[in-house]
Motif scaffolding. Structure first.
Motif, short mmCIF file in Angstrom:
data_model
loop_
_atom_site.label_atom_id
_atom_site.label_comp_id
_atom_site.label_asym_id
_atom_site.label_seq_id
_atom_site.Cartn_x
_atom_site.Cartn_y
_atom_site.Cartn_z
N ILE A 409 44.55 67.38 53.33
CA ILE A 409 44.10 66.81 52.06
C ILE A 409 45.15 67.05 50.98
CG2 ILE A 409 42.34 66.93 50.25
CD1 ILE A 409 40.31 67.68 52.42
N CYS A 410 45.74 68.25 50.97
CA CYS A 410 46.80 68.55 50.00
C CYS A 410 48.00 67.64 50.21
CB CYS A 410 47.23 70.02 50.14
SG CYS A 410 45.99 71.21 49.59
N CYS A 411 48.34 67.40 51.46
CA CYS A 411 49.46 66.50 51.77
C CYS A 411 49.13 65.08 51.30
CB CYS A 411 49.73 66.51 53.27
SG CYS A 411 51.21 65.60 53.77
N ALA A 412 47.89 64.67 51.50
CA ALA A 412 47.46 63.35 51.04
C ALA A 412 47.53 63.24 49.52
CB ALA A 412 46.05 63.06 51.53
N MET A 413 47.24 64.33 48.82
CA MET A 413 47.34 64.34 47.37
C MET A 413 48.77 64.04 46.91
SD MET A 413 44.91 67.64 46.55
CE MET A 413 45.33 67.75 44.82
N LEU A 414 49.74 64.59 47.63
CA LEU A 414 51.15 64.32 47.30
C LEU A 414 51.51 62.86 47.58
CD1 LEU A 414 52.66 67.57 48.86
CD2 LEU A 414 52.42 67.07 46.42
N LEU A 445 40.62 60.90 50.88
CA LEU A 445 40.14 61.38 52.17
C LEU A 445 40.53 60.41 53.30
CD1 LEU A 445 36.61 62.74 51.15
CD2 LEU A 445 38.79 63.96 51.34
N TYR A 446 40.64 59.13 52.96
CA TYR A 446 41.09 58.15 53.96
C TYR A 446 42.52 58.46 54.38
CZ TYR A 446 42.60 53.71 56.01
OH TYR A 446 43.11 52.76 56.86
N VAL A 447 43.38 58.74 53.41
CA VAL A 447 44.76 59.08 53.72
C VAL A 447 44.82 60.39 54.53
CG1 VAL A 447 47.01 59.69 52.75
CG2 VAL A 447 45.64 57.90 51.68
N ALA A 448 44.00 61.37 54.15
CA ALA A 448 43.97 62.63 54.89
C ALA A 448 43.56 62.39 56.35
CB ALA A 448 43.02 63.61 54.22
N ASN A 449 42.60 61.49 56.55
CA ASN A 449 42.18 61.14 57.91
C ASN A 449 43.30 60.45 58.66
OD1 ASN A 449 39.57 62.00 58.74
ND2 ASN A 449 38.65 60.65 57.22
N LYS A 450 44.06 59.62 57.94
CA LYS A 450 45.21 58.95 58.56
C LYS A 450 46.22 60.00 59.05
CE LYS A 450 45.51 54.34 58.49
NZ LYS A 450 46.08 53.53 59.61
N LEU A 451 46.45 61.01 58.22
CA LEU A 451 47.37 62.08 58.62
C LEU A 451 46.83 62.80 59.84
CD1 LEU A 451 48.29 63.63 55.15
CD2 LEU A 451 49.50 61.87 56.43
#
Length: 457
Positions: A409-414, A445-451
């Motif tokens: 999630i932190c990575c997605a925030m960036l 959260l979508y991006v975090a799921n992608k990661l």
């Protein structure tokens, strides 16, 4: 020449670009947390144990830690509600999401109605977000944290046992030495029909054991330990009163708010006494708040009344995954906070090397400057309270575990603010990341799921 790792096409989608339009400044400025090595430290450890050896506390204690991280997590003022609320820049027609919420609510209720809960199915449904209705989140979080067994037939007996256990903790650990001495004296005083002692409750000076004398400095003295605990209790009291001052549930002069504050204090004090290796660290109140709010607002009256006990055990379970972040002597170990932050840096490099290189090589923004607070406080200071609950839905439900999910999630925030970061220098980027802009949490959260899916390949 080193060939740059190609950025995945899905990262270049304009939907991930953070809006460049500046919002009005918050009514209260937020203090910026310095890197960990700027915090004051102490090396004290405590040896508080329960006074009742018959109570089996080991099940509810975190594994012993080497040392204590002091009150080092810099608190920040809560953003104005308008600045902490999710941005509407990404919002389109909301009717689709409403239909999805209704459908997901029906699916979750169906899963929770089964005699044996399928935890894998529940995780999958919860990771998409739990609707704010019918107390679904309260029950789901308790299952995800392992507080409720998957066999519904065991719920009643398990809850009764654990709530009784917490009652004993309160009786044993929240009494001051005078009450303990009086309780012991009462238990040994003559029963009905025996000779009545004049001045019952007051022991002659010669009969007061050395360890029970208020001036005793012995390590086993209940009074000496009481005075040591009082410093932590005062810190807990101050922090609890500052917890979400913009939310009437936690703050204000109402009897309801004060009762909620008392519950938060009780939980943190008991946790500190049962876990002398960690005790209390400033910021734990922020992690505790979402759990207690969700359980206390459960429409099930029995769950709401016993929210304090239920929250305590779930808090212990949650913190067991993040305990090492609070231990000073583990900072440089493979499980310490610096290692965790390094893992975030590696994750960003893996998924977006261009952004990683610009941040850490070109502009020299050390991830400790912003990620320390993100990780130690589980993002509770970066978003408004409603969004925090939705983020925690994914944090608690993802099968890779809370620690790894938090990093993604932190990575997605960036990644969500990559365009602004790529265009910024050291000062601009540090300011942006230490006061994270409003964003659409569903997309985050979508991006975090992608990661998550990218890492699996």
């Amino acid at each position: 020449m080193v060939k740059k790792k190609r950025v995945p096409d899905w990262l270049n989608s304009p939907m991930w670009a953070s809006p460049t339009v500046t919002t009005s400044p918050p009514s209260k400025s937020r203090s910026l947390s310095p890197p960990p090595n700027h915090h004051d430290r102490t090396g004290k450890t405590s040896s508080v144990t329960s006074s009742d050896s018959s109570v089996n506390e080991s099940r509810f204690m975190l594994p012993p830690a080497a040392s204590i991280r002091p009150e080092s997590i810099q608190r920040t003022e809560v953003r104005d509600s308008s600045t902490r609320r999710g941005s509407s820049d990404y919002d389109n027609d909301s009717s689709g999401s409403v239909v999805e919420d209704v459908s997901r609510q029906a699916q979750l209720l169906q899963e929770l109605s089964k005699k044996i809960i399928n935890l894998g199915e529940l995780r999958q449904l919860a990771s998409l977000g739990i609707p704010d209705a019918a107390g679904i989140r309260s029950t789901t979080w308790k299952l995800l944290l392992g507080y409720l067994p998957i066999d519904k037939r065991m719920w009643s007996s398990e809850l009764s046992k654990k709530r009784s256990q917490y009652k004993h903790f309160k009786e044993d650990l929240l009494m001051n030495p005078s009450e303990i001495t009086r309780k012991l004296e009462d238990s040994t005083s003559p029963k009905n029909g025996d000779q009545i002692i004049v001045g019952k409750g007051l022991l002659a000076r010669s009969k007061i054991p050395h360890g029970e004398h208020p001036l005793s400095l012995g390590k086993t003295s209940i009074w000496n330990q009481y005075f040591q605990d009082s410093e932590i209790i005062e810190q807990i009291d101050r922090d609890v009163k500052r917890t979400h001052p913009d939310i009437p549930f936690f703050s204000g002069d109402s009897a309801f708010a004060k009762a909620n504050q008392d519950s938060l204090k009780n939980i943190l004090i008991i946790f500190a006494k049962l876990n002398p290796g960690i005790r209390y660290v400033q910021g734990m109140n922020e992690i505790l708040a979402p759990l207690f709010y969700v359980f206390k607002t459960d429409p099930n009256e029995d769950y709401a009344v016993n929210a304090e006990a239920d929250t305590f055990f779930c808090f212990v379970e949650l913190l067991s995954d993040f305990r090492d972040n609070f231990c000073q002597q583990l900072d440089n170990s493979i499980v310490g906070i610096r290692s965790t932050i390094s893992r975030l840096s590696q994750l960003l490099k893996q998924h977006d090397e261009e952004l990683w290189r610009h941040l850490e090589v070109t502009t020299k923004v050390n991830p400790q400057f912003y990620a320390f607070r993100w990780i130690t406080l589980l993002l509770t200071q970066e978003f408004n309270f409603t969004d925090i609950l939705h983020i925690w839905d994914m944090l608690l439900s993802n099968p890779v575990g809370p620690r790894e999910t938090l990093l993604r999630i932190c990575c997605a925030m960036l990644i969500l603010v990559r365009r602004r970061l790529l265009a910024g220098d050291f000062t601009a980027n540090l300011k942006l990341l230490q006061s994270y802009p409003s964003t659409n949490v569903s997309h985050l959260l979508y991006v975090a799921n992608k990661l998550n899916s990218q890492s699996a390949h």
